[in-house]
Write a protein that holds these residues in place. Structure first.
Motif, short mmCIF file in Angstrom:
data_model
loop_
_atom_site.label_atom_id
_atom_site.label_comp_id
_atom_site.label_asym_id
_atom_site.label_seq_id
_atom_site.Cartn_x
_atom_site.Cartn_y
_atom_site.Cartn_z
N ASP A 68 66.50 57.94 13.60
CA ASP A 68 65.80 58.68 14.73
C ASP A 68 66.33 58.93 16.00
O ASP A 68 65.91 59.50 16.84
N GLY A 69 67.74 58.89 16.13
CA GLY A 69 68.29 58.98 17.26
C GLY A 69 68.04 58.36 18.47
O GLY A 69 68.64 58.79 19.46
N LEU A 91 71.20 53.01 23.90
CA LEU A 91 69.83 53.08 23.57
C LEU A 91 68.88 53.93 24.48
O LEU A 91 69.15 53.95 25.77
N ASP A 92 67.85 54.69 23.93
CA ASP A 92 67.09 55.22 24.85
C ASP A 92 66.11 54.33 25.83
O ASP A 92 65.64 53.36 25.25
N ALA A 93 66.10 54.35 27.10
CA ALA A 93 65.61 53.50 28.21
C ALA A 93 64.38 53.58 28.25
O ALA A 93 63.53 52.65 28.61
N GLU A 114 71.24 58.14 33.28
CA GLU A 114 70.85 59.41 32.31
C GLU A 114 69.81 58.95 31.34
O GLU A 114 69.67 59.63 30.50
N GLY A 115 68.96 58.21 31.62
CA GLY A 115 67.89 57.80 30.74
C GLY A 115 68.08 56.85 29.61
O GLY A 115 67.34 56.72 28.63
N MET A 116 69.35 56.34 29.54
CA MET A 116 69.88 55.47 28.75
C MET A 116 70.30 54.15 29.15
O MET A 116 70.44 53.84 30.30
N LEU A 117 70.15 53.17 28.28
CA LEU A 117 70.48 51.90 28.46
C LEU A 117 72.00 51.83 27.52
O LEU A 117 71.88 52.05 26.40
N MET A 118 72.81 51.07 28.05
CA MET A 118 74.23 50.55 27.38
C MET A 118 74.28 48.94 27.47
O MET A 118 74.18 48.60 28.75
#
Length: 238
Positions: A68-69, A91-93, A114-118
């Motif tokens: 699902d990206g 992942l998408d935050a 940029e709207g992401m979590l790592m």
């Protein structure tokens, strides 16, 4: 007589060694067997969804994207040059932000951009060697060779996993057809696993995170089966 006795003892020892080897292989009790079989199984994942596997330029390695990206497992091809982590989940935050996340309260192993979590971990500083060009499978095999303790086996789900630190994991099924522990159909081919505790401490309401399952998972801790809470994103690739 003594010679015959020695031969008999030697033969018995050889037979026992073979039997022990067979038992270990059958039970998954050999560390080498788990490592070797995890690589075979990981290659099956790569071959099943080749369009979701790519080079990751930013982190100097490879990534496997969920169908699902929404999340990726990323692993480095050279630990001496990887900028921050050697293995990580990106992942998408948004689901976590919508559930109350205050990114400023996350621990150091998390990044928010940029709207992401790592979230990830550093294994070491080794410059890795390859017989040819680095490939996704060869980079994984280097984890098995150099950091064997980071590869685990989750008995309840019949999964291999890579330890991403602090209770975060990437898991994949040993066999896409059957869970050999339960004998049931295997419908959890790959699983992205997050430790919920740091996220909850940073304001996340675990019951409000869309797209992730908040559930208890049975794991082995010091030889004892224990239930722990996790965020899970599960996919059936068949």
């Amino acid at each position: 007589m003594k010679k015959k006795l020695y031969i008999g003892i030697g033969s018995a020892i050889a037979v026992i060694a073979v039997l022990v080897g067979v038992i270990l292989k059958t039970a998954g009790g050999s560390l080498d067997v788990v490592g070797e079989e995890s690589a075979i199984s990981f290659e099956n994942v790569l071959n099943t969804i080749p369009g979701n596997v790519s080079q990751d330029e930013m982190n100097g390695g490879f990534s496997l994207k969920a169908p699902d990206g929404s999340v990726r497992f990323i692993w480095s091809e050279d630990y001496s040059s990887s900028p921050l982590h050697d293995v990580m989940l990106e992942l998408d935050a948004k689901p976590f932000v919508d559930a109350g996340l205050d990114a400023g309260k996350l621990p150091e192993n998390y990044s928010f951009y940029e709207g992401m979590l790592m979230v990830g971990t550093k294994y070491g500083e080794d410059a890795l060697s390859y017989s040819g060009e680095p490939t996704p499978l060869a980079a994984y095999e280097n984890i098995v060779k150099k950091y064997r303790s980071k590869i685990g086996f989750h008995t309840a789900l019949d999964h291999f996993n890579v330890n991403i630190g602090d209770g975060n994991l990437f898991e994949w099924a040993k066999d896409f057809s059957t869970n050999s522990t339960t004998g049931e159909n295997q419908d959890k081919d790959i699983v992205f696993v997050l430790n919920p505790e740091p996220l909850i401490a940073a304001g996340v309401d675990p019951e409000k995170v869309e797209g992730w399952v908040y559930a208890q998972v049975t794991v082995d801790i010091n030889g004892k089966s224990t239930n722990v809470w996790k965020f899970l994103k599960l996919f059936n690739l068949k």
